[in-house]
Design a protein around this motif. Structure first.
Motif, short mmCIF file in Angstrom:
data_model
loop_
_atom_site.label_atom_id
_atom_site.label_comp_id
_atom_site.label_asym_id
_atom_site.label_seq_id
_atom_site.Cartn_x
_atom_site.Cartn_y
_atom_site.Cartn_z
N ALA A 69 7.23 56.40 -42.84
CA ALA A 69 6.15 55.47 -41.99
C ALA A 69 5.30 56.44 -40.91
O ALA A 69 4.26 56.03 -40.55
N THR A 70 5.87 57.55 -40.50
CA THR A 70 5.28 58.41 -39.64
C THR A 70 4.18 59.07 -40.35
O THR A 70 3.27 59.74 -39.15
N HIS A 71 4.00 59.07 -41.44
CA HIS A 71 2.79 59.77 -42.25
C HIS A 71 2.91 61.25 -41.93
O HIS A 71 1.77 61.82 -42.23
N LYS A 72 3.92 61.68 -41.31
CA LYS A 72 4.12 63.18 -41.24
C LYS A 72 4.32 63.86 -42.45
O LYS A 72 4.87 63.12 -43.20
N PRO A 73 3.97 65.15 -42.76
CA PRO A 73 4.68 65.81 -43.97
C PRO A 73 6.18 65.98 -43.89
O PRO A 73 6.85 66.04 -42.79
N ILE A 74 6.71 65.72 -45.17
CA ILE A 74 8.17 65.88 -45.04
C ILE A 74 8.83 66.80 -46.19
O ILE A 74 8.32 66.72 -47.19
N MET A 75 9.68 67.36 -45.46
CA MET A 75 10.45 68.66 -46.62
C MET A 75 11.69 67.81 -47.09
O MET A 75 12.68 67.42 -46.10
N LEU A 76 11.71 67.52 -48.31
CA LEU A 76 12.92 66.58 -48.69
C LEU A 76 13.94 67.68 -49.65
O LEU A 76 13.54 68.05 -50.75
N LYS A 77 15.16 67.79 -48.86
CA LYS A 77 16.15 68.70 -49.48
C LYS A 77 16.79 68.04 -50.43
O LYS A 77 17.07 66.95 -50.45
N ARG A 78 17.07 68.77 -51.63
CA ARG A 78 17.92 68.10 -52.81
C ARG A 78 19.40 67.92 -52.16
O ARG A 78 19.97 68.80 -51.71
N GLY A 79 19.82 66.84 -52.67
CA GLY A 79 21.23 66.30 -52.34
C GLY A 79 22.21 67.69 -52.99
O GLY A 79 21.71 68.20 -54.21
N PHE A 80 23.30 68.17 -52.39
CA PHE A 80 24.08 69.22 -53.18
C PHE A 80 24.65 68.66 -54.51
O PHE A 80 25.46 69.55 -55.16
N ALA A 81 24.57 67.36 -54.60
CA ALA A 81 25.27 66.90 -55.92
C ALA A 81 24.30 66.12 -56.64
O ALA A 81 24.81 65.15 -57.34
N SER A 82 23.23 66.15 -56.41
CA SER A 82 22.04 65.18 -56.92
C SER A 82 21.26 65.65 -58.10
O SER A 82 21.25 66.87 -58.01
N THR A 83 21.24 64.98 -59.18
CA THR A 83 20.59 65.42 -60.21
C THR A 83 18.76 65.61 -59.96
O THR A 83 18.37 65.13 -58.91
N ILE A 84 18.09 66.20 -60.76
CA ILE A 84 16.74 66.50 -60.43
C ILE A 84 16.15 64.90 -60.61
O ILE A 84 15.32 64.79 -59.67
N GLU A 85 16.61 63.95 -61.35
CA GLU A 85 15.99 62.61 -61.35
C GLU A 85 16.32 61.98 -60.19
O GLU A 85 15.60 61.23 -59.62
N GLU A 86 17.42 62.01 -59.70
CA GLU A 86 17.69 61.24 -58.39
C GLU A 86 17.18 61.59 -57.20
O GLU A 86 16.52 61.05 -56.33
N TRP A 87 16.78 63.17 -57.27
CA TRP A 87 15.75 63.52 -56.04
C TRP A 87 14.54 63.03 -56.24
O TRP A 87 13.82 62.83 -55.22
N LEU A 88 13.89 63.06 -57.47
CA LEU A 88 12.68 62.67 -57.84
C LEU A 88 12.57 60.97 -57.31
O LEU A 88 11.45 60.48 -56.65
N LEU A 89 13.53 60.43 -57.55
CA LEU A 89 13.58 58.89 -57.01
C LEU A 89 13.62 58.80 -55.53
O LEU A 89 13.14 57.91 -54.95
N SER A 90 14.17 59.83 -54.92
CA SER A 90 14.20 59.76 -53.43
C SER A 90 12.84 60.01 -53.00
O SER A 90 12.29 59.37 -52.12
N ALA A 91 12.33 61.03 -53.60
CA ALA A 91 10.60 61.20 -53.14
C ALA A 91 9.97 60.07 -53.39
O ALA A 91 8.98 59.65 -52.73
N GLU A 92 10.40 59.27 -54.54
CA GLU A 92 9.54 57.99 -54.93
C GLU A 92 9.63 57.02 -53.73
O GLU A 92 8.56 56.48 -53.29
N TYR A 93 10.69 57.01 -53.03
CA TYR A 93 10.72 55.99 -51.85
C TYR A 93 9.59 56.42 -50.87
O TYR A 93 9.02 55.64 -50.26
N ILE A 94 9.33 57.74 -50.56
CA ILE A 94 8.75 58.24 -49.65
C ILE A 94 7.18 57.85 -50.03
O ILE A 94 6.56 57.35 -49.28
N LEU A 95 6.93 58.21 -51.38
CA LEU A 95 5.47 58.00 -51.72
C LEU A 95 5.42 56.38 -51.97
O LEU A 95 3.94 56.12 -51.57
N ALA A 96 6.30 55.59 -52.22
CA ALA A 96 6.02 54.13 -52.25
C ALA A 96 5.75 53.56 -50.84
O ALA A 96 5.10 52.48 -50.83
N GLU A 97 6.02 54.28 -49.75
CA GLU A 97 5.56 53.93 -48.50
C GLU A 97 4.09 54.40 -48.27
O GLU A 97 3.68 53.99 -47.00
#
Lengths: 343, 343, 343, 343
Positions: free
Chosen positions: B200-228
């Motif tokens: 919501a701040t509209h700042k750029p965001i560096m989204l680190k991968r969870g150390f036990a997250s799959t590629i798909e889960e990571w992109l779903l977390s990015a999707e939360y940001i994009l969806a805002e």
């Protein structure tokens, strides 16, 4: 405590560490073998800052402390174990505590009907998600406060207390106003602000293991809660991530006897999320109790014939009743024999 | 989309699913082989609720969608890729962007000196932790707002923007008031309230991968940001947990070309946290750039001769300068040949 | 069977696959959704070569068969389960079979004394390594044939049959000349020449799970033995490799009910190697039996007061006796209730 | 060397260990902190049997040796590194050695055509499987000796030596009669009889990493070969098993700089098996070279337009030529700067 230098550390770097430790009054032993220099530190507890200062000195590879990094959670603090009381339910007592309910609160009718099933089957506590952690922004995120109100109504009706997940610091007071016990979910095990805020309510807390967290990391998360002055913590094993995709997670029952050895806090098991497969819930429930678990958390659905919401890991009330009666029988086989499984 | 029934599902259960789909106007194909019944669904996109309804029907094993669960993050949305601009720094452009700085802000002097080193070595952006996520309540938790002020002073002095981690929803506005880019750390990759508030701040965001997250889960977390409505997301690979303890984490460079194939968002790599070993930082940095990474995040310390704070994964300014010059050379070898490494 | 094309496969590539399948007389359904084309194949079993031909065609991503890749090992072949008889010992019957003995045969005295302990504690079969698989060339590699002779003497003395590991194809006949049951160890689970040679002896075989093998790979290894005409296979779960180093391996009890669902072969559990910690052996033994295991394999040492060979995972005869008596009690609790844990 | 006692070890148990060590003439230091007693052993190398004797004494938790468990493979034995020569091909020299060929030898025509492609693209060595390790007894198991003859014909024709896998001890002499280099596959990394028999041929050996083996276990397997007097060993990283199923394996490039630090043996990388995805092969090949790999092993197919045998991880001759030319360019960027990436 033992400080090991890096294999390419210089003599001067080792000397710096030695000098600092001597200056601080420690009694040292140098160990030089084929490998890198190791420095044994003897005689009295080392100050709280010194290890991190040493760790940062040039040439230092790592510090191996004889003790555990968690203090308040360590078994030695309460050798007889902690009992956490939630209403009349006891975690850490002689009998395993059986918690059951729907995965998510989806409607008033479904929740009340499921609550009745749980009580009739012999369950002592309800579970159900009002706020749901979801991987995808497009999945159902829970009913929110309305879900909490429905759970409170289910408690009125059945007399059973309930536990429900809290997902963010700002939600803590709202959830605590309704729930008898707060659940910290697997994905939030290392969410420190949430751990602290939940601890501050002095409500009992069910702390689920992160699905890729070591036993030590889990106990350090419990330590955050204990350090806030709240010792009503129940640990919950719920499956770890492994290479095998035959089950959604690998329920790690080794954690049960290991946790009982390392900490005084009670440990319960969630075979529903831990396996993700209905057929595995009953055998893994009995296995958890036989391994010494202080309770189970199970997903139950209301009526499989009509239900739209029959997740692949939910069991019926009938299966729940059988699990409870056999768990009690297994538990009573174990109890007189504390010497074997003891702690 | 393909619905697969459980191997012990009854005919009636399969018929229920088929009936529901036909009622909703779908064109179906039944596939009955040695194994369970599969139902192919053809012809038009299925409504957003129907899959979860079907998923919950008795006898349904799982739903395999031809499409990906993330929509806005999918490569197809912007086949040429997204460029994220932070001041004059570009992520996703022709040259890799080099971010460096201390692990934690420990003092004004250390931070300013390190910032000078980064600028002189050719870095384009600073990093440094003011709020630190720690496994143990007894570890240093960061300088807080004072750390942010020191980072802002370092920016004034060097002209380089900075990125720093934000750890809880309530901190977001404070951190955003100082930082040029917000970092969501590995342990918070699935912290949805934090993802939303940061977005919501509209700042750029560096989204680190969870150390036990799959590629798909990571992109779903990015999707939360994009969806805002915030599409200024830079993904950062930082190592996954594996069975081998020779390195602290296993830096997963496979993620670089895979992410470039699956999403339009830029991808950078953190070899410092990803390996935890100073000697591996330089070779893995060059490997990351050769694999196609859009940038690196590196831990640098100020003066190894005096420093108290020389973590086992921090490199010197000299090594940083060499990494940057060789990375640039490797990158220019790759650039004219987009056909091979393409996307 | 469902063939899924790659996301960037051309129309022509899909058409080639479709044409080949039609030529071979299959009834097809094309499924085109948002994602790649999927081709459903209906109506009759596909020939044994065709899947691999299709798999190799341009543009094909993968083939999902409704059926399982193992045939003879599949549960459906013998829905009531297989009982493997070794002398008077029964694997797959109503009672769990208890195997115990030293890790390695180190001397005649130690082995005979341990064998006496096992018989007195109620064990029904001996174990002990004459040939030892070791990571390091500098570790003790076993007593070889002399060890086999000692084990045979222990059998004479106690009346208990024994199982011992065979490590290479050329050893098979030698070991089979002495042993009642051949063990294929975890590191050799995928050693096909060894599987075939051992199968050819028609001796019963204990097939340990590879420490990083999926359930499916394990059953495919069993399939190699069954395909040679030897169906006297007992599977043994012995721990998998995970990210947590708190235990040497992660004993995966989920495998017990899962294996019982997927195959007709008996499944036993080795909690000694599976945890590597003496304190965990008793609780995980009872948990294995409660999960439905058909037996246990346990490491026992002879006399802890004198012993030089007291591995950190070996238990005493007293603990063994307690495990056996309680396992029997748990097992009898389960037996009348085949409906719940069934298969 | 440091001996750590178990946390519940008695004083008497610690005293027994201390007495034994003193009897054997060692200089000891006792370290008693909050945790268990640790015994530091100083001054001279400990005998080869004593550690295992101590390890087995009651109350001993574990032994931490300053040195590495492998001796002949340790970097210190040859600080400048070993060069392994196969005909005119050099592993461990200044340029990466490029090996390529089909996954399996399927026919004479396919193999000769692929060999031509490899030579034209700049490859220096052929690969191809005559004996194939397969999970399933129903998969193609290779052409056997006929495959070896075809590979020998391809060598005649192109002048390139070849490497091929040997799967069982009894096959070693047959394969060695044809091949220039023997490959020990991932599933056989711990197959000691095979390691020994292959070593005895004194042929060069490509030792692939077990897909769930630690770096230390891998070097111990190399040690078995070195201990037989054969030091012509080339290590090959080929992907490890992790929790993410986005790629078939997780190619672990961290192994490259780590192996170069720990051993003098050359290290090459197989990105084809290591990722299982054609699109990842080129970027991960360049990344491997940038990380310092001494060579690559790549799967190539002959003619994608006609081929029946186009596995999802095989690349074309064109892509191979591009990988080789860019790898050479990256490699020359690295070479003058041995100080940075050194060893």
């Amino acid at each position: 405590m033992i400080v090991t230098m890096q294999s390419d550390a210089s003599e001067a770097e080792a000397d710096n560490v030695i000098a600092l430790l001597r200056t601080n009054g420690y009694d040292l032993h140098l160990i030089r073998d084929a490998g890198p220099v190791a420095i044994g530190i003897n005689g009295r507890p080392i100050g709280s800052d010194l290890p991190s200062v040493i760790c940062d000195m040039p040439g230092v590879a790592h510090i191996h402390s004889g003790g555990r990094p968690y203090k308040l959670a360590a078994r030695g603090v309460r050798p007889l174990g902690t009992t956490v009381q939630v209403g009349e339910v006891q975690f850490g007592g002689p009998l395993p505590a059986m918690i059951a309910g729907p995965c998510a609160v989806e409607s008033r009718e479904q929740t009340l009907r499921t609550a009745d099933i749980v009580r009739e089957a012999g369950g002592v506590m309800l579970r159900g998600g009002a706020f749901k952690p979801r991987s995808s922004p497009y999945s159902f995120q829970g009913m929110g406060e309305e879900g909490l109100q429905i759970l409170a109504e289910a408690r009125e009706r059945t007399g059973l207390p309930f536990v429900t997940e809290v997902m963010e610091p700002e939600q803590v007071e709202l959830v605590a106003a309704y729930a008898d016990m707060l659940q910290i979910g697997s994905r939030n095990m290392m969410n420190v602000p949430l751990l602290r805020r939940a601890a501050a309510t002095h409500k009992p807390i069910m702390l689920k293991r992160g699905f890729a967290s070591t036993i030590e990391e889990w106990l350090l998360s419990a330590e955050y809660i204990l350090a806030e002055g709240n010792d009503r913590v129940v640990l919950c094993e719920r499956g770890i991530r492994s290479f095998d995709t035959a089950t959604r997670f690998t329920l790690d029952l080794n954690a049960v006897p290991l946790i009982k050895q390392l900490t005084h806090l009670p440990i319960i098991v969630d075979p529903s999320h831990g396996t993700g497969l209905r057929e595995l819930v009953a055998p893994m429930s009995l296995a958890a109790v036989a391994a010494g678990a202080h309770g189970l958390v199970l997903e139950v659905h209301d009526n499989p014939d009509e239900a739209l919401c029959d997740g692949p890991q939910s069991i019926t009330g009938e299966t729940l009743a059988e699990i409870i009666s056999r768990s009690t029988a297994i538990s009573s086989l174990l109890s007189p024999t504390a010497s074997l499984l003891a702690l």
